[in-house]
Design a protein around this motif. Structure first.
Motif, PDB file in Angstrom:
ATOM      1  N   ILE A  42      -6.347   4.546  -6.408  1.00 40.10           N
ATOM      2  CA  ILE A  42      -5.599   5.282  -5.433  1.00 40.10           C
ATOM      3  C   ILE A  42      -6.415   6.593  -5.059  1.00 40.10           C
ATOM      4  CG2 ILE A  42      -3.442   6.130  -4.292  1.00 40.10           C
ATOM      5  CD1 ILE A  42      -2.003   3.748  -5.616  1.00 40.10           C
TER       6      ILE A  42
ATOM      7  N   THR B  96      -0.688   4.322  -2.191  1.00 37.23           N
ATOM      8  CA  THR B  96      -1.720   4.719  -1.197  1.00 37.23           C
ATOM      9  C   THR B  96      -1.067   5.774  -0.156  1.00 37.23           C
ATOM     10  OG1 THR B  96      -3.399   3.029  -1.597  1.00 37.23           O
ATOM     11  CG2 THR B  96      -3.799   4.522   0.008  1.00 37.23           C
TER      12      THR B  96
ATOM     13  N   HIS C  46       0.886  -1.297   0.130  1.00 39.85           N
ATOM     14  CA  HIS C  46       0.134  -0.081   0.077  1.00 39.85           C
ATOM     15  C   HIS C  46       0.793   1.360   0.026  1.00 39.85           C
ATOM     16  CE1 HIS C  46      -3.429  -2.713   0.571  1.00 39.85           C
ATOM     17  NE2 HIS C  46      -2.797  -3.225   1.636  1.00 39.85           N
TER      18      HIS C  46
ATOM     19  N   ARG D 281      -1.587   9.644   0.082  1.00 37.81           N
ATOM     20  CA  ARG D 281      -2.083  10.300   1.213  1.00 37.81           C
ATOM     21  C   ARG D 281      -1.191  11.210   2.074  1.00 37.81           C
ATOM     22  NH1 ARG D 281      -3.947   5.709   3.819  1.00 37.81           N
ATOM     23  NH2 ARG D 281      -6.074   6.170   3.111  1.00 37.81           N
TER      24      ARG D 281
END
Length: 176
Positions: A138, A107, A104, A111
């Motif tokens: 994403i 992501t 991840h 973020r």
């Protein structure tokens, strides 16, 4: 168990990032330009902040924020919708090498970029090639909104379709 993290990019990371970028291009065709000079592509004029993803301390991914310039299609679309270019940055150069996938990190990089911009009262815009469905997923999972489409110039005389995204809506229902 592997330790995955995101941290600020350091100058010493550029060689590993350049190698990872070439690997990503070979595997996925991303980016559609810049692979001949990866260090230059990773350090564009107007870079404000850059991050790397690491897996067991090995650099395996990247993202950056850069100043919004009117010639960038996502910036133009954002301005046409009423976005304030003075408080907008462009999210760019997001990738994760095959060795870092499954943790991840894409992501987490997106973020981190979005959270940094929010803390600084900035909106983020960017483009994603239509073929890059993982990146699209994403951004959409993080709540980004498609604000249009464009043809991205690769600098080699060809153009590829891209979707334009913004990290927030200006007015609900404004986007088709």
């Amino acid at each position: 168990m592997a330790v995955a993290a995101v941290r600020d990019r350091r100058p010493a990371d550029l060689d590993a990032l350049a190698a990872a970028l070439v690997e990503v291009h070979r595997a996925d065709g991303y980016p559609v330009e810049g692979v001949a000079e990866p260090r230059t592509w990773l350090t564009p004029p107007g870079t404000l902040r850059a991050w790397v993803a690491t897996l067991d301390d090995a650099v395996v991914g990247h993202a950056l924020a850069m100043t919004a310039q009117p010639a960038i299609a996502a910036v133009e679309a954002w301005a046409q919708l009423g976005g304030d270019v003075a408080t907008t940055v462009v999210g760019a150069r997001l990738f994760v090498a095959p060795a870092g996938r499954g943790h991840h990190l894409g992501t987490r990089l997106a973020r981190t970029l979005t959270d940094w911009a929010t803390r600084h009262a900035l909106d983020v815009v960017g483009d994603v090639m239509v073929k890059d469905t993982v990146a699209i997923a994403i951004y959409e999972r993080l709540g980004w909104h498609r604000i249009g489409s464009a043809m991205h110039d690769t600098g080699r005389g060809d153009r590829v379709p891209a979707h334009l995204y913004a990290s927030r809506l200006i007015t609900a229902g404004q986007y088709a």
